[in-house]
Each structure stands twice: as structure tokens, then as C-alpha cells.
Motif scaffolding. Sequence first.
Motif, PDB file in Angstrom:
ATOM      1  N   HIS A 286       0.228  -1.562  11.612  1.00  0.00           N
ATOM      2  CA  HIS A 286       0.144  -1.729  10.158  1.00  0.00           C
ATOM      3  C   HIS A 286       0.199  -3.199   9.770  1.00  0.00           C
ATOM      4  O   HIS A 286      -0.510  -3.623   8.853  1.00  0.00           O
ATOM      5  CB  HIS A 286       1.252  -0.931   9.468  1.00  0.00           C
TER       6      HIS A 286
ATOM      7  N   ALA B 246       3.131   2.115   2.287  1.00  0.00           N
ATOM      8  CA  ALA B 246       3.645   2.462   3.614  1.00  0.00           C
ATOM      9  C   ALA B 246       5.089   1.993   3.745  1.00  0.00           C
ATOM     10  O   ALA B 246       5.442   0.908   3.290  1.00  0.00           O
ATOM     11  CB  ALA B 246       2.782   1.832   4.698  1.00  0.00           C
ATOM     12  N   ARG B 247       5.913   2.835   4.374  1.00  0.00           N
ATOM     13  CA  ARG B 247       7.335   2.521   4.514  1.00  0.00           C
ATOM     14  C   ARG B 247       7.750   2.707   5.971  1.00  0.00           C
ATOM     15  O   ARG B 247       7.330   3.658   6.628  1.00  0.00           O
ATOM     16  CB  ARG B 247       8.143   3.452   3.635  1.00  0.00           C
TER      17      ARG B 247
ATOM     18  N   ASP C 286       0.814  -1.217   0.000  1.00  0.00           N
ATOM     19  CA  ASP C 286       0.000   0.000   0.000  1.00  0.00           C
ATOM     20  C   ASP C 286       0.850   1.271   0.000  1.00  0.00           C
ATOM     21  O   ASP C 286       0.327   2.374   0.075  1.00  0.00           O
ATOM     22  CB  ASP C 286      -0.970   0.009   1.187  1.00  0.00           C
TER      23      ASP C 286
END
Length: 129
Positions: free
Chosen positions: A118, A86-87, A84
Amino acid sequence: MSEPDFSLDFLDQEVTIDSSWSNKRSAVRYLRNDIRAAIKIHSLWFPRLFPVALRDISSRGAAIFSEKKLGKNKHICLYLLFNDGARFDVQAVVVHCDKENGRYGIKFDNVEKPLAEHLLHTQTDLLFS
């Protein structure tokens, strides 16, 4: 007829865990194959970034496979990229080494609560380690 003894004295007993106890993990590990991972080795002269395969992960650490040899107690940064977008950049240390098979255990410097959230929200298959 005598009444049964419903004493719960056994709950007051001290519990000791023997050192051969195999699972000492204190967090749920998620088996994920949808997260891209890379490691940066901290070095004053030549910091290096290389891809690794994530075996499992939690808010406190991860198990990885790496073709690059890592030393025990080596400080690293684990970079995670989710599908998605996200890092997460996580500071960690190598705590277990199996250099012959390229398996390593890394412990995060801090409990990563945002990462844990997450992981939970993006988990699609219920596979736990």
C-alpha cells in the motif's frame, strides 16, 4: 603483450560491515506526510491512544515524533489511516528513544507486506529516507 588478468577472486572475499556503519536499515523507508498515525500503549489498567507524527515508514518499522514520552522496549500498537481510507493496525516495539526531541524508532513485530504494498501504490512523491 601479456593478457590482462580478469580474475574475479575479489568476489570471493568475505565482506565485514563495521559497527559504525550508519545505515543498518534493511527496508526502504518512505517519507510520508499524508498518513495519519496514532499509538496505543499496551497497559493492563489504562490503555491510552494518542496521535503521533510519522517521519518515515517501511514494512519493518517507522520513525515517529511524539509529545508523549515513550520508553525503550515498550510494546505499542501503531494505527495508520491513509487518505484513501485504508487502515493498518501494526503491533510494534520502541527500539530507539530521543526523548529530548520526541523522536522514536519503532520496529514492527512482523514484516508488514500488505502495508509495504500500500505504501508503494499510494506513494506520490519519490522521497526516500
